[in-house]
Design an enzyme around this catalytic site. Structure first.
Site, PDB file in Angstrom:
ATOM      1  N   SER A  31      -6.177 -28.752   6.868  1.00 46.86           N
ATOM      2  CA  SER A  31      -7.300 -28.063   6.215  1.00 46.86           C
ATOM      3  C   SER A  31      -7.010 -26.581   6.117  1.00 46.86           C
ATOM      4  CB  SER A  31      -8.577 -28.276   7.033  1.00 46.86           C
ATOM      5  OG  SER A  31      -9.541 -27.320   6.636  1.00 46.86           O
ATOM      6  N   HIS A  82      -6.164 -30.536   2.537  1.00 53.18           N
ATOM      7  CA  HIS A  82      -7.621 -30.639   2.598  1.00 53.18           C
ATOM      8  C   HIS A  82      -8.231 -29.277   2.287  1.00 53.18           C
ATOM      9  CE1 HIS A  82     -11.335 -32.583   4.003  1.00 53.18           C
ATOM     10  NE2 HIS A  82     -11.641 -31.426   4.576  1.00 53.18           N
ATOM     11  N   ASP A  99     -11.672 -27.182   1.799  1.00 55.42           N
ATOM     12  CA  ASP A  99     -13.093 -27.171   2.154  1.00 55.42           C
ATOM     13  C   ASP A  99     -13.853 -26.172   1.295  1.00 55.42           C
ATOM     14  OD1 ASP A  99     -13.332 -29.012   4.442  1.00 55.42           O
ATOM     15  OD2 ASP A  99     -11.932 -27.637   5.398  1.00 55.42           O
ATOM     16  N   MET A 140     -17.502 -24.584   0.514  1.00 50.66           N
ATOM     17  CA  MET A 140     -18.837 -24.427   1.128  1.00 50.66           C
ATOM     18  C   MET A 140     -19.681 -23.474   0.301  1.00 50.66           C
ATOM     19  SD  MET A 140     -17.672 -23.884   5.047  1.00 50.66           S
ATOM     20  CE  MET A 140     -16.580 -25.036   5.876  1.00 50.66           C
ATOM     21  N   HIS A 166     -13.019 -31.302  -0.395  1.00 52.02           N
ATOM     22  CA  HIS A 166     -14.215 -31.689   0.369  1.00 52.02           C
ATOM     23  C   HIS A 166     -15.347 -30.738  -0.008  1.00 52.02           C
ATOM     24  CE1 HIS A 166     -16.088 -31.977   4.714  1.00 52.02           C
ATOM     25  NE2 HIS A 166     -16.879 -32.490   3.785  1.00 52.02           N
ATOM     26  N   MET A 198     -18.744 -29.320   0.362  1.00 49.70           N
ATOM     27  CA  MET A 198     -19.925 -29.180   1.225  1.00 49.70           C
ATOM     28  C   MET A 198     -20.907 -28.299   0.455  1.00 49.70           C
ATOM     29  SD  MET A 198     -17.876 -28.735   4.780  1.00 49.70           S
ATOM     30  CE  MET A 198     -16.369 -28.385   3.897  1.00 49.70           C
ATOM     31  N   MET A 204     -17.458 -37.217   9.067  1.00 56.17           N
ATOM     32  CA  MET A 204     -17.418 -35.935   9.778  1.00 56.17           C
ATOM     33  C   MET A 204     -17.466 -36.222  11.273  1.00 56.17           C
ATOM     34  SD  MET A 204     -17.102 -33.461   7.615  1.00 56.17           S
ATOM     35  CE  MET A 204     -17.008 -32.293   8.970  1.00 56.17           C
ATOM     36  N   GLY A 222     -19.246 -27.130   8.416  1.00 52.60           N
ATOM     37  CA  GLY A 222     -19.579 -25.711   8.237  1.00 52.60           C
ATOM     38  C   GLY A 222     -18.551 -24.758   8.814  1.00 52.60           C
ATOM     39  N   ASP A 273     -12.681 -35.861   9.996  1.00 52.05           N
ATOM     40  CA  ASP A 273     -12.625 -34.411   9.784  1.00 52.05           C
ATOM     41  C   ASP A 273     -13.438 -33.675  10.843  1.00 52.05           C
ATOM     42  OD1 ASP A 273     -12.438 -31.877   8.720  1.00 52.05           O
ATOM     43  OD2 ASP A 273     -13.625 -32.304   6.919  1.00 52.05           O
ATOM     44  N   GLY A 274     -12.721 -32.898  11.648  1.00 51.64           N
ATOM     45  CA  GLY A 274     -13.389 -32.024  12.616  1.00 51.64           C
ATOM     46  C   GLY A 274     -12.958 -32.274  14.047  1.00 51.64           C
ATOM     47  N   GLY A 275     -12.343 -31.262  14.628  1.00 49.68           N
ATOM     48  CA  GLY A 275     -11.980 -31.347  16.045  1.00 49.68           C
ATOM     49  C   GLY A 275     -10.839 -32.295  16.356  1.00 49.68           C
TER      50      GLY A 275
HETATM   51  C1  DX5 Z   1     -15.578 -28.350   8.689  1.00 49.98           C
HETATM   52  C2  DX5 Z   1     -14.507 -28.673   7.687  1.00 49.98           C
HETATM   53  C3  DX5 Z   1     -13.231 -29.085   8.314  1.00 49.98           C
HETATM   54  C4  DX5 Z   1     -12.564 -28.027   9.174  1.00 49.98           C
HETATM   55  C5  DX5 Z   1     -11.792 -28.741  10.238  1.00 49.98           C
HETATM   56  O1  DX5 Z   1     -16.782 -28.183   8.056  1.00 49.98           O
HETATM   57  O2  DX5 Z   1     -14.934 -29.727   6.844  1.00 49.98           O
HETATM   58  O3  DX5 Z   1     -12.329 -29.586   7.342  1.00 49.98           O
HETATM   59  O4  DX5 Z   1     -11.708 -27.178   8.447  1.00 49.98           O
HETATM   60  O5  DX5 Z   1     -11.297 -27.812  11.134  1.00 49.98           O
HETATM   61  P1  DX5 Z   1     -10.790 -28.213  12.601  1.00 49.98           P
HETATM   62  O6  DX5 Z   1      -9.678 -29.196  12.437  1.00 49.98           O
HETATM   63  O7  DX5 Z   1     -10.336 -26.906  13.163  1.00 49.98           O
HETATM   64  O8  DX5 Z   1     -11.970 -28.784  13.329  1.00 49.98           O
HETATM   65 ZN    ZN Z   2     -13.387 -30.738   5.551  1.00 48.47          ZN
END
Ligand code: DX5
Ligand code: ZN
Length: 218
Positions: free
Chosen positions: A7, A32, A34, A36, A65, A67, A136, A141, A174-176
Protein backbone atom coordinates in the site's frame (compact mmCIF):
# COMPACT_ATOMS: atom_id res chain seq x y z
CA UNK A 1 -1.75 -18.01 -6.26
CA UNK A 2 -1.28 -15.55 -3.40
CA UNK A 3 -0.50 -11.92 -4.25
CA UNK A 4 1.26 -9.18 -2.33
CA UNK A 5 -0.24 -5.69 -2.60
CA UNK A 6 2.04 -3.05 -1.04
CA UNK A 7 0.00 0.00 0.00
CA UNK A 8 1.57 3.25 -1.18
CA UNK A 9 -0.06 5.11 1.69
CA UNK A 10 3.08 4.24 3.66
CA UNK A 11 5.51 5.07 0.82
CA UNK A 12 7.83 8.08 0.72
CA UNK A 13 5.75 10.52 -1.35
CA UNK A 14 8.84 12.59 -2.13
CA UNK A 15 10.24 9.53 -3.89
CA UNK A 16 7.02 7.78 -4.86
CA UNK A 17 8.11 6.64 -8.34
CA UNK A 18 11.24 5.11 -6.92
CA UNK A 19 9.38 3.36 -4.09
CA UNK A 20 6.91 1.88 -6.60
CA UNK A 21 9.75 0.62 -8.81
CA UNK A 22 11.51 -0.92 -5.83
CA UNK A 23 8.54 -3.06 -4.76
CA UNK A 24 7.74 -3.93 -8.38
CA UNK A 25 11.29 -5.09 -9.09
CA UNK A 26 11.29 -7.07 -5.86
CA UNK A 27 8.30 -9.08 -7.17
CA UNK A 28 5.12 -7.55 -5.71
CA UNK A 29 2.27 -8.30 -8.12
CA UNK A 30 -0.31 -5.69 -7.08
CA UNK A 31 0.01 -2.05 -6.02
CA UNK A 32 -2.61 -1.04 -3.45
CA UNK A 33 -3.71 2.57 -3.84
CA UNK A 34 -5.77 4.07 -1.00
CA UNK A 35 -8.08 6.93 -1.98
CA UNK A 36 -9.67 8.82 0.95
CA UNK A 37 -12.16 11.68 0.81
CA UNK A 38 -12.22 13.08 4.35
CA UNK A 39 -15.90 12.05 4.62
CA UNK A 40 -16.15 8.26 4.51
CA UNK A 41 -12.90 8.21 6.49
CA UNK A 42 -11.39 11.09 8.48
CA UNK A 43 -8.30 11.50 6.33
CA UNK A 44 -7.52 12.68 2.78
CA UNK A 45 -4.92 10.90 0.65
CA UNK A 46 -4.43 11.08 -3.11
CA UNK A 47 -6.27 11.18 -6.41
CA UNK A 48 -6.07 11.04 -10.20
CA UNK A 49 -2.81 12.93 -10.94
CA UNK A 50 -0.83 10.66 -8.65
CA UNK A 51 -2.32 7.47 -10.11
CA UNK A 52 -1.77 8.69 -13.69
CA UNK A 53 1.86 9.53 -12.94
CA UNK A 54 2.79 6.19 -11.42
CA UNK A 55 0.78 4.31 -14.09
CA UNK A 56 3.25 5.52 -16.73
CA UNK A 57 6.12 3.70 -15.00
CA UNK A 58 4.57 0.50 -13.70
CA UNK A 59 2.98 -2.65 -15.09
CA UNK A 60 1.78 -3.89 -11.69
CA UNK A 61 -1.93 -4.56 -11.18
CA UNK A 62 -3.30 -1.28 -9.81
CA UNK A 63 -5.63 -2.18 -6.97
CA UNK A 64 -7.56 0.99 -6.15
CA UNK A 65 -9.30 1.02 -2.75
CA UNK A 66 -11.90 3.78 -2.69
CA UNK A 67 -12.66 4.97 0.82
CA UNK A 68 -15.05 7.61 -0.50
CA UNK A 69 -18.77 8.33 -0.23
CA UNK A 70 -20.90 7.76 -3.32
CA UNK A 71 -18.05 6.36 -5.46
CA UNK A 72 -20.26 6.11 -8.58
CA UNK A 73 -19.27 9.70 -9.36
CA UNK A 74 -15.68 8.69 -10.08
CA UNK A 75 -15.67 5.11 -11.40
CA UNK A 76 -14.90 6.01 -15.03
CA UNK A 77 -12.26 8.54 -13.98
CA UNK A 78 -10.40 5.96 -11.88
CA UNK A 79 -10.56 3.45 -14.72
CA UNK A 80 -9.18 6.10 -17.10
CA UNK A 81 -6.42 6.97 -14.62
CA UNK A 82 -5.17 3.38 -14.78
CA UNK A 83 -6.99 1.26 -12.21
CA UNK A 84 -7.14 -2.50 -12.92
CA UNK A 85 -9.32 -3.30 -9.92
CA UNK A 86 -11.70 -0.83 -8.28
CA UNK A 87 -12.95 -1.67 -4.81
CA UNK A 88 -15.80 0.24 -3.20
CA UNK A 89 -17.08 0.05 0.36
CA UNK A 90 -20.50 -1.54 0.77
CA UNK A 91 -21.15 1.03 3.52
CA UNK A 92 -20.54 3.90 1.07
CA UNK A 93 -22.91 2.75 -1.69
CA UNK A 94 -26.68 3.26 -1.67
CA UNK A 95 -27.10 1.03 -4.74
CA UNK A 96 -24.24 -1.43 -4.52
CA UNK A 97 -25.45 -3.62 -7.37
CA UNK A 98 -25.51 -0.62 -9.70
CA UNK A 99 -22.05 0.52 -8.60
CA UNK A 100 -20.52 -2.92 -9.18
CA UNK A 101 -22.14 -3.05 -12.63
CA UNK A 102 -20.67 0.38 -13.44
CA UNK A 103 -17.17 -0.79 -12.47
CA UNK A 104 -17.46 -3.76 -14.81
CA UNK A 105 -18.85 -1.60 -17.61
CA UNK A 106 -15.73 0.54 -17.24
CA UNK A 107 -13.73 -2.58 -18.14
CA UNK A 108 -12.01 -3.21 -14.80
CA UNK A 109 -12.36 -5.82 -12.07
CA UNK A 110 -14.78 -5.09 -9.26
CA UNK A 111 -14.21 -5.45 -5.54
CA UNK A 112 -16.38 -4.78 -2.52
CA UNK A 113 -14.88 -3.82 0.85
CA UNK A 114 -16.35 -4.38 4.31
CA UNK A 115 -15.37 -2.59 7.52
CA UNK A 116 -14.51 -4.83 10.49
CA UNK A 117 -17.99 -4.46 12.06
CA UNK A 118 -19.93 -4.98 8.82
CA UNK A 119 -21.47 -8.48 8.67
CA UNK A 120 -20.78 -10.87 5.79
CA UNK A 121 -24.53 -11.04 5.13
CA UNK A 122 -24.27 -7.81 3.07
CA UNK A 123 -22.55 -10.03 0.47
CA UNK A 124 -25.51 -12.43 0.16
CA UNK A 125 -26.87 -10.90 -3.04
CA UNK A 126 -23.67 -9.47 -4.54
CA UNK A 127 -20.97 -12.14 -4.04
CA UNK A 128 -21.54 -13.74 -7.45
CA UNK A 129 -20.98 -10.36 -9.13
CA UNK A 130 -17.62 -9.36 -7.65
CA UNK A 131 -14.07 -10.50 -8.43
CA UNK A 132 -12.75 -9.72 -4.97
CA UNK A 133 -13.93 -9.06 -1.42
CA UNK A 134 -11.70 -6.79 0.66
CA UNK A 135 -12.03 -7.46 4.37
CA UNK A 136 -10.75 -4.54 6.40
CA UNK A 137 -8.73 -5.84 9.33
CA UNK A 138 -8.47 -2.35 10.88
CA UNK A 139 -10.94 0.53 10.75
CA UNK A 140 -10.10 2.31 7.49
CA UNK A 141 -8.51 5.74 7.42
CA UNK A 142 -4.91 5.34 8.50
CA UNK A 143 -1.90 3.11 7.99
CA UNK A 144 0.07 1.61 10.83
CA UNK A 145 -2.86 0.39 12.97
CA UNK A 146 -3.10 -2.87 14.86
CA UNK A 147 -4.77 -5.96 13.30
CA UNK A 148 -8.22 -6.64 14.82
CA UNK A 149 -8.18 -10.27 15.95
CA UNK A 150 -11.89 -10.99 15.43
CA UNK A 151 -11.28 -10.59 11.68
CA UNK A 152 -9.51 -13.95 11.42
CA UNK A 153 -12.75 -15.88 11.95
CA UNK A 154 -14.51 -13.56 9.50
CA UNK A 155 -11.95 -14.44 6.80
CA UNK A 156 -12.54 -18.18 7.38
CA UNK A 157 -16.30 -17.75 7.24
CA UNK A 158 -16.06 -15.80 3.99
CA UNK A 159 -13.81 -18.46 2.44
CA UNK A 160 -16.39 -21.12 3.36
CA UNK A 161 -19.19 -19.00 1.91
CA UNK A 162 -17.25 -18.63 -1.38
CA UNK A 163 -16.51 -22.36 -1.55
CA UNK A 164 -20.09 -23.34 -0.73
CA UNK A 165 -21.24 -21.31 -3.72
CA UNK A 166 -18.60 -22.85 -5.98
CA UNK A 167 -16.92 -19.48 -6.60
CA UNK A 168 -13.26 -18.49 -6.84
CA UNK A 169 -13.55 -14.97 -5.48
CA UNK A 170 -10.34 -13.40 -4.18
CA UNK A 171 -10.21 -12.41 -0.52
CA UNK A 172 -8.05 -9.38 0.14
CA UNK A 173 -7.11 -8.39 3.69
CA UNK A 174 -6.08 -4.86 4.56
CA UNK A 175 -4.71 -3.36 7.76
CA UNK A 176 -2.11 -4.32 10.31
CA UNK A 177 -0.68 -7.20 8.27
CA UNK A 178 2.96 -7.89 9.16
CA UNK A 179 5.48 -10.67 8.61
CA UNK A 180 4.50 -12.12 11.99
CA UNK A 181 0.75 -12.45 11.32
CA UNK A 182 0.48 -12.96 7.55
CA UNK A 183 0.53 -16.76 7.84
CA UNK A 184 -2.55 -16.60 10.07
CA UNK A 185 -4.62 -14.71 7.45
CA UNK A 186 -3.40 -17.00 4.65
CA UNK A 187 -4.43 -20.04 6.71
CA UNK A 188 -7.85 -18.46 7.26
CA UNK A 189 -8.32 -18.16 3.49
CA UNK A 190 -7.08 -14.74 2.35
CA UNK A 191 -5.09 -14.70 -0.91
CA UNK A 192 -4.42 -11.00 -1.64
CA UNK A 193 -2.34 -9.42 1.10
CA UNK A 194 -2.13 -5.66 1.58
CA UNK A 195 0.84 -4.40 3.56
CA UNK A 196 1.69 -0.73 3.96
CA UNK A 197 3.99 0.07 6.83
CA UNK A 198 5.39 -3.48 6.85
CA UNK A 199 6.69 -3.01 3.27
CA UNK A 200 7.50 0.70 3.04
CA UNK A 201 9.70 1.04 6.08
CA UNK A 202 13.39 0.22 5.99
CA UNK A 203 14.58 -2.14 3.27
CA UNK A 204 11.67 -2.40 0.81
CA UNK A 205 13.23 -5.16 -1.29
CA UNK A 206 13.96 -7.32 1.73
CA UNK A 207 10.45 -6.77 3.12
CA UNK A 208 8.84 -7.82 -0.19
CA UNK A 209 11.09 -10.88 -0.46
CA UNK A 210 10.25 -11.98 3.10
CA UNK A 211 6.51 -11.59 2.45
CA UNK A 212 6.73 -13.47 -0.85
CA UNK A 213 8.55 -16.36 0.79
CA UNK A 214 5.61 -16.80 3.17
CA UNK A 215 3.01 -16.19 0.43
CA UNK A 216 4.69 -18.80 -1.77
CA UNK A 217 4.91 -21.29 1.09
CA UNK A 218 8.72 -21.38 1.24
C1 DX5 B 1 -6.20 1.87 5.73
C2 DX5 B 1 -5.78 1.52 4.33
C3 DX5 B 1 -4.70 0.51 4.28
C4 DX5 B 1 -3.39 0.95 4.91
C5 DX5 B 1 -2.71 -0.28 5.42
O1 DX5 B 1 -7.34 2.63 5.70
O2 DX5 B 1 -6.89 1.00 3.61
O3 DX5 B 1 -4.49 0.06 2.95
O4 DX5 B 1 -2.54 1.63 4.01
O5 DX5 B 1 -1.59 0.09 6.14
P1 DX5 B 1 -0.86 -0.90 7.17
O6 DX5 B 1 -0.43 -2.10 6.41
O7 DX5 B 1 0.28 -0.07 7.66
O8 DX5 B 1 -1.86 -1.22 8.25
ZN1 ZN C 1 -6.48 -0.03 1.64
Amino acid sequence: MNKLAPSILAADFAALGEDVKRVENAGAQYLHIDVMDGMFVPSLSLGFPVIESIRRNSVMVFDVHLMICDPDRYIQAFADAGADIITVHAEACTHLNRTIAAIKEAGVKAGVALNPATPLSVLDYILEDVDMVLLMTVNPGFGGQKYIESCTEKISRLRSMIQERGLETDIEVDGGIKLNNVQKVLDAGANVIVAGSAVFSGDREKNVEEFLKILNGK
